[in-house]
Design a protein around this motif. Sequence first.
Motif, PDB file in Angstrom:
ATOM      1  N   GLU A  85       0.829  -1.204   0.000  1.00 14.57           N
ATOM      2  CA  GLU A  85       0.000   0.000   0.000  1.00 14.57           C
ATOM      3  C   GLU A  85       0.863   1.255   0.000  1.00 14.57           C
ATOM      4  N   GLY A  86       0.585   2.140  -0.948  1.00 17.59           N
ATOM      5  CA  GLY A  86       1.281   3.415  -1.027  1.00 17.59           C
ATOM      6  C   GLY A  86       2.378   3.427  -2.070  1.00 17.59           C
ATOM      7  N   LEU A  87       2.384   4.463  -2.908  1.00 19.41           N
ATOM      8  CA  LEU A  87       3.391   4.578  -3.964  1.00 19.41           C
ATOM      9  C   LEU A  87       4.802   4.601  -3.396  1.00 19.41           C
ATOM     10  N   GLU A  88       4.958   5.161  -2.199  1.00 17.70           N
ATOM     11  CA  GLU A  88       6.285   5.247  -1.588  1.00 17.70           C
ATOM     12  C   GLU A  88       6.877   3.871  -1.293  1.00 17.70           C
ATOM     13  N   ASN A  89       6.030   2.830  -1.261  1.00 15.09           N
ATOM     14  CA  ASN A  89       6.510   1.469  -1.009  1.00 15.09           C
ATOM     15  C   ASN A  89       6.762   0.677  -2.289  1.00 15.09           C
ATOM     16  N   ALA A  90       6.595   1.311  -3.447  1.00 15.40           N
ATOM     17  CA  ALA A  90       6.803   0.617  -4.721  1.00 15.40           C
ATOM     18  C   ALA A  90       8.245   0.144  -4.916  1.00 15.40           C
ATOM     19  N   PRO A  91       9.268   0.973  -4.627  1.00 15.55           N
ATOM     20  CA  PRO A  91      10.643   0.461  -4.812  1.00 15.55           C
ATOM     21  C   PRO A  91      10.933  -0.778  -3.976  1.00 15.55           C
ATOM     22  N   GLN A  92      10.505  -0.777  -2.724  1.00 19.03           N
ATOM     23  CA  GLN A  92      10.715  -1.936  -1.859  1.00 19.03           C
ATOM     24  C   GLN A  92      10.004  -3.167  -2.404  1.00 19.03           C
ATOM     25  N   ALA A  93       8.785  -2.971  -2.913  1.00 18.74           N
ATOM     26  CA  ALA A  93       8.021  -4.092  -3.462  1.00 18.74           C
ATOM     27  C   ALA A  93       8.712  -4.677  -4.681  1.00 18.74           C
ATOM     28  N   LEU A  94       9.220  -3.820  -5.554  1.00 13.60           N
ATOM     29  CA  LEU A  94       9.898  -4.294  -6.759  1.00 13.60           C
ATOM     30  C   LEU A  94      11.169  -5.048  -6.421  1.00 13.60           C
ATOM     31  N   ILE A  95      11.996  -4.494  -5.570  1.00 15.42           N
ATOM     32  CA  ILE A  95      13.262  -5.136  -5.229  1.00 15.42           C
ATOM     33  C   ILE A  95      13.021  -6.461  -4.509  1.00 15.42           C
ATOM     34  N   GLY A  96      11.929  -6.537  -3.751  1.00 16.76           N
ATOM     35  CA  GLY A  96      11.611  -7.766  -3.040  1.00 16.76           C
ATOM     36  C   GLY A  96      11.348  -8.947  -3.946  1.00 16.76           C
ATOM     37  N   LEU A  97      10.976  -8.691  -5.210  1.00 17.31           N
ATOM     38  CA  LEU A  97      10.758  -9.785  -6.160  1.00 17.31           C
ATOM     39  C   LEU A  97      12.004 -10.640  -6.328  1.00 17.31           C
ATOM     40  N   PHE A  98      13.175 -10.013  -6.244  1.00 18.17           N
ATOM     41  CA  PHE A  98      14.415 -10.705  -6.586  1.00 18.17           C
ATOM     42  C   PHE A  98      15.034 -11.448  -5.405  1.00 18.17           C
ATOM     43  N   SER A  99      14.403 -11.319  -4.238  1.00 16.97           N
ATOM     44  CA  SER A  99      14.812 -12.128  -3.094  1.00 16.97           C
ATOM     45  C   SER A  99      13.651 -12.993  -2.609  1.00 16.97           C
ATOM     46  N   GLY A 100      12.570 -13.033  -3.408  1.00 18.65           N
ATOM     47  CA  GLY A 100      11.454 -13.907  -3.108  1.00 18.65           C
ATOM     48  C   GLY A 100      10.588 -13.474  -1.941  1.00 18.65           C
ATOM     49  N   LYS A 101      10.537 -12.174  -1.655  1.00 16.24           N
ATOM     50  CA  LYS A 101       9.737 -11.705  -0.521  1.00 16.24           C
ATOM     51  C   LYS A 101       8.238 -11.747  -0.801  1.00 16.24           C
ATOM     52  N   ASN A 102       7.878 -11.657  -2.061  1.00 12.53           N
ATOM     53  CA  ASN A 102       6.449 -11.641  -2.392  1.00 12.53           C
ATOM     54  C   ASN A 102       5.865 -13.042  -2.365  1.00 12.53           C
ATOM     55  N   VAL A 103       4.579 -13.100  -2.047  1.00 11.06           N
ATOM     56  CA  VAL A 103       3.812 -14.342  -2.147  1.00 11.06           C
ATOM     57  C   VAL A 103       2.673 -14.061  -3.113  1.00 11.06           C
ATOM     58  N   GLY A 104       2.714 -14.667  -4.295  1.00  9.53           N
ATOM     59  CA  GLY A 104       1.726 -14.369  -5.315  1.00  9.53           C
ATOM     60  C   GLY A 104       2.119 -13.152  -6.126  1.00  9.53           C
ATOM     61  N   LYS A 105       1.148 -12.602  -6.823  1.00  4.14           N
ATOM     62  CA  LYS A 105       1.364 -11.461  -7.691  1.00  4.14           C
ATOM     63  C   LYS A 105       1.621 -10.195  -6.868  1.00  4.14           C
ATOM     64  N   GLN A 106       2.768  -9.539  -7.115  1.00  2.00           N
ATOM     65  CA  GLN A 106       3.103  -8.309  -6.392  1.00  2.00           C
ATOM     66  C   GLN A 106       2.433  -7.109  -7.056  1.00  2.00           C
ATOM     67  N   VAL A 107       1.640  -6.407  -6.268  1.00  2.00           N
ATOM     68  CA  VAL A 107       0.887  -5.246  -6.733  1.00  2.00           C
ATOM     69  C   VAL A 107       1.136  -4.080  -5.787  1.00  2.00           C
ATOM     70  N   VAL A 108       1.114  -2.874  -6.330  1.00  2.00           N
ATOM     71  CA  VAL A 108       1.204  -1.664  -5.502  1.00  2.00           C
ATOM     72  C   VAL A 108      -0.141  -0.934  -5.590  1.00  2.00           C
ATOM     73  N   LEU A 109      -0.746  -0.715  -4.444  1.00  2.00           N
ATOM     74  CA  LEU A 109      -1.969   0.073  -4.373  1.00  2.00           C
ATOM     75  C   LEU A 109      -1.584   1.541  -4.271  1.00  2.00           C
ATOM     76  N   VAL A 110      -1.908   2.302  -5.316  1.00  2.00           N
ATOM     77  CA  VAL A 110      -1.596   3.727  -5.329  1.00  2.00           C
ATOM     78  C   VAL A 110      -2.752   4.528  -4.726  1.00  2.00           C
ATOM     79  N   ALA A 111      -3.969   4.220  -5.140  1.00  2.00           N
ATOM     80  CA  ALA A 111      -5.144   4.917  -4.644  1.00  2.00           C
ATOM     81  C   ALA A 111      -6.358   4.025  -4.796  1.00  2.00           C
ATOM     82  N   LYS A 112      -7.279   4.105  -3.864  1.00  2.00           N
ATOM     83  CA  LYS A 112      -8.557   3.398  -4.001  1.00  2.00           C
ATOM     84  C   LYS A 112      -9.478   4.233  -4.850  1.00  2.00           C
ATOM     85  N   GLU A 113     -10.270   3.542  -5.660  1.00  2.00           N
ATOM     86  CA  GLU A 113     -11.146   4.248  -6.601  1.00  2.00           C
ATOM     87  C   GLU A 113     -12.080   5.197  -5.861  1.00  2.00           C
TER      88      GLU A 113
END
Length: 358
Positions: free
Chosen positions: A330-358
Amino acid sequence: MAGEGEEIVKNKQVIFRDYVTGFPSESDMYISSSSLSLKVPGGSKSVLVKNLYLSCDPYLRILMKEVQINSVFASLTPGSPVTGLGVAKVVVSDHPEFKKGDLIWGPTGWEEYSLIKKPEALLKIHHTDLPLSYYTGILGKLFNLVLDNGMPGMTAWAGFYEVCSPKKGENVYISAASGAVGQLVGQFAKLMGCYVVGSAGSKEKAELLKNKFGFDEAFNYKEEHDLDAALKRYFPGGIDIYFENVGGKMLDAVLINMRVNGRIAACGMISQYNLNQPEGVHNLMHIVYNRVHIKGFVVFDYFDQYSKFMDQVLPMIREGKIVYVEDIAEGLENAPQALIGLFSGKNVGKQVVLVAKE
């Protein structure tokens, strides 16, 4: 100065700092903010969108290199926002096919608001009874990209059904199986009556594969000192279908264990993305011995079958025959951490960043 009645908003952005060698880090990106006028140039046929969800995908690591991959894909631009795929809502439109309030899926910036100058690449979202975030993954489609990672649903479907030509009762192995693509391939295979084994990077993920996605067996590859022995343990009779997401040593071990006339769908090789010198593969003669068919594929090649894919997969989702796991930051400011986490297997399932709720 803003014109009369012109709305000005703050636009937070994830800026790509500079080209990367080796393993990427969060410091290769930074957060910036600037003012933005909510308007589009008249006669430009552009649209201005408010981004809701962003897709975190391994292919972005490739775009952090200073390379021109092909005529469609090029490197990210230092000093500019990261660009990728996302779900957004149209705020202002000068294009006849899009109007204010339309929900879309397609190429956008890693920012709160994006000006899309070529909206022909955007896809309107019609099935709003399902979570919008699913369009970053299981339901995503795009017309002019040629890497698969932003469209895992169509990628899994095309790779399994079209490339692998599966048959009931066959032995199927999936590496990186808890990711956005692998979790779906395994479920498609189980629905077809196959024996399915997946590997992942932790004991917890291996348990998830069995308990949530219905895999017959799963193992943590990090605990296996001998991948060949591990595969022989789970496939004493050999592997008919291997869905390749890892490459390197994993592919080398799989080649030894393929059955005669086995098929390998080469979807990705995440173990190689951060290496300056790719690893070699040594067991290639087993392709000859066992007449193994290996086919690399890109989801772009199968877009003419998107309606067939939707006709098959939408009922599966709605009837609960397949489940889909997302890891939402949650939050655009957490996008870099989410992306980098892909390469150490931190994500479970599809990694998505929530920028704003509709």
